[in-house]
Design a protein around this motif. Structure first.
Motif, PDB file in Angstrom:
ATOM      1  N   VAL A   1       0.885  -1.165   0.000  1.00 45.32           N
ATOM      2  CA  VAL A   1       0.000   0.000   0.000  1.00 45.32           C
ATOM      3  C   VAL A   1       0.923   1.216   0.000  1.00 45.32           C
ATOM      4  O   VAL A   1       2.053   1.147   0.503  1.00 45.32           O
ATOM      5  CB  VAL A   1      -0.951   0.032   1.221  1.00 45.32           C
ATOM      6  CG1 VAL A   1      -1.909  -1.145   1.194  1.00 45.32           C
ATOM      7  CG2 VAL A   1      -0.175   0.067   2.523  1.00 45.32           C
TER       8      VAL A   1
ATOM      9  N   THR B   1      -0.437   5.998   2.816  1.00 47.86           N
ATOM     10  CA  THR B   1      -1.436   5.209   3.541  1.00 47.86           C
ATOM     11  C   THR B   1      -0.817   4.558   4.768  1.00 47.86           C
ATOM     12  O   THR B   1      -1.416   4.524   5.852  1.00 47.86           O
ATOM     13  CB  THR B   1      -2.042   4.135   2.625  1.00 47.86           C
ATOM     14  OG1 THR B   1      -2.601   4.760   1.473  1.00 47.86           O
ATOM     15  CG2 THR B   1      -3.118   3.342   3.343  1.00 47.86           C
TER      16      THR B   1
ATOM     17  N   GLN C   1      -0.487   7.181   7.460  1.00 46.35           N
ATOM     18  CA  GLN C   1      -1.761   7.510   8.106  1.00 46.35           C
ATOM     19  C   GLN C   1      -2.221   6.393   9.046  1.00 46.35           C
ATOM     20  O   GLN C   1      -2.648   6.649  10.172  1.00 46.35           O
ATOM     21  CB  GLN C   1      -2.831   7.766   7.056  1.00 46.35           C
ATOM     22  CG  GLN C   1      -4.182   8.157   7.656  1.00 46.35           C
ATOM     23  CD  GLN C   1      -5.172   8.590   6.595  1.00 46.35           C
ATOM     24  OE1 GLN C   1      -4.813   9.222   5.616  1.00 46.35           O
ATOM     25  NE2 GLN C   1      -6.437   8.254   6.785  1.00 46.35           N
ATOM     26  N   ARG C   2      -2.112   5.159   8.604  1.00 44.85           N
ATOM     27  CA  ARG C   2      -2.551   4.038   9.440  1.00 44.85           C
ATOM     28  C   ARG C   2      -1.670   3.872  10.672  1.00 44.85           C
ATOM     29  O   ARG C   2      -2.146   3.535  11.760  1.00 44.85           O
ATOM     30  CB  ARG C   2      -2.568   2.757   8.612  1.00 44.85           C
ATOM     31  CG  ARG C   2      -3.662   2.755   7.546  1.00 44.85           C
ATOM     32  CD  ARG C   2      -3.613   1.515   6.670  1.00 44.85           C
ATOM     33  NE  ARG C   2      -4.649   1.547   5.648  1.00 44.85           N
ATOM     34  CZ  ARG C   2      -4.766   0.652   4.660  1.00 44.85           C
ATOM     35  NH1 ARG C   2      -3.894  -0.361   4.579  1.00 44.85           N
ATOM     36  NH2 ARG C   2      -5.735   0.762   3.777  1.00 44.85           N
TER      37      ARG C   2
END
Length: 246
Positions: free
Chosen positions: A61, A65, A68-69
Motif C-alpha cells: 500500500v 497510507t 496515516q494508518r
C-alpha cells in the motif's frame, strides 16, 4: 573513478535529511504536550514496522497510507481518542513540511559547490509525498534544486530493504546489477544501510546520537557501513575524498 564519472549519492529522506521527530509540534497543537514525544516515536516505529510486514506478506500500500494508518495505531496505543478526518489531514500535511536536521544545510551547500556529484533523494515515500516534502520543508526547500532526481519505491511496490528497491535505484541511474558499488547510499536508518550493502552498494550511516554501530543481522563487513559519520557533512567529505583516491 573515470575522469568524466560523477559520484552517485542517494540520500534517504525520512530520518536522514528530515527529522520525523519534528512532527511533535503538529501533534502538540491537537493533543497537548504530555504524550507527544512518545506518540511521535511510536508513529515512526509503526510506520517502519508496517513496511517490513507488507514486504514479508508480499503486499503493498502506498507509504502515505502506511503513514496515516501507523498514526492511528500510535494514537490508540497512547490512549489518545481517534481524531477527526480534519485533524488527520492536518497531521498528514504537516508530515510534508518536516524540519531538516541542523547538519543538513551546510552539507547541501558543500554539495552545491561540487561539480563531481549527482545527489539523489531515494525514499520509501510516494513520488507525490516525497516531492511535497522536498519542496515544502522550510529547511530543505531552498536546496531542492541540488537534487538531480527524486527516486521512490512506488513503481516497484516494495519497501526498503527489499533488494528490488535498490536495483530499481540503480536502473534509474543507468547502472546494472554488476555496478551497484558505483552508488553510495547515505542513511540514518541501519536497516537501509544493511539492505544497500547486501546488494553490493557502498553505504554510509549517520550516527547523530553517537551510539556506534550495533546492528548484528549480517556478520562481517558486508553487514556494516563503509563509513560511520556523526554529521551529514562528515559523510559527504568522506565520500568525496574516497572517490578522488580511486
Amino acid at each position: 573513478m573515470a575522469p568524466n564519472d560523477k559520484i552517485l549519492i542517494a540520500f534517504d529522506l525520512y530520518g536522514t535529511l528530515l527529522s520525523t521527530e519534528s512532527i511533535a509540534k503538529a501533534l502538540t497543537d491537537h493533543f497537548g504536550q504530555e504524550r507527544v514525544g512518545s506518540t511521535a516515536a511510536t508513529w515512526r516505529k509503526y510506520q517502519l514496522e508496517y513496511t517490513w510486514r507488507l514486504n514479508s506478506m508480499e503486499q503493498y500500500v502506498p507509504f502515505s497510507t502506511v503513514t496515516q494508518r501507523s498514526l492511528l495505531h500510535a494514537l490508540s496505543e497512547n490512549n489518545i481518542p481517534s481524531p477527526s478526518e480534519e485533524v488527520v489531514a492536518y497531521l498528514m500535511s504537516a508530515y510534508d513540511s518536516l524540519s531538516a536536521f541542523p547538519d543538513v544545510t551546510p552539507a547541501l551547500e558543500r554539495l552545491a559547490r561540487s561539480s563531481s556529484v549527482t545527489p539523489i533523494v531515494f525514499s520509501n515515500g510516494t513520488q507525490q509525498m516525497v516531492s511535497d516534502s522536498v519542496h515544502s520543508s522550510p529547511d530543505l526547500s531552498p536546496y531542492s534544486k541540488a537534487f538531480e532526481e527524486i527516486i521512490t519505491v512506488e513503481e516497484v511496490r516494495k519497501f526498503k530493504p527489499h533488494p528490488d528497491v535498490y536495483y530499481h535505484l540503480a536502473k534509474k541511474m543507468k547502472k546494472s546489477k554488476d555496478n551497484m558499488s558505483d552508488i553510495w547510499l547515505v542513511s540514518g536508518n541501519p536497516f537501509d544501510v544493511v539492505g544497500a550493502k547486501a546488494v553490493g552498494m557502498k553505504a554510509c550511516w549517520l550516527d547523530r546520537q553517537k551510539q556506534g554501530w550495533s546492528d548484528s543481522l549480517i556478520e562481517g563487513q558486508i553487514g556494516m557501513p563503509d563509513f560511520v559519520g556523526e554529521t551529514l557533512g562528515d559523510v559527504v567529505e568522506v565520500i568525496l575524498k574516497t572517490q578522488k583516491e580511486e
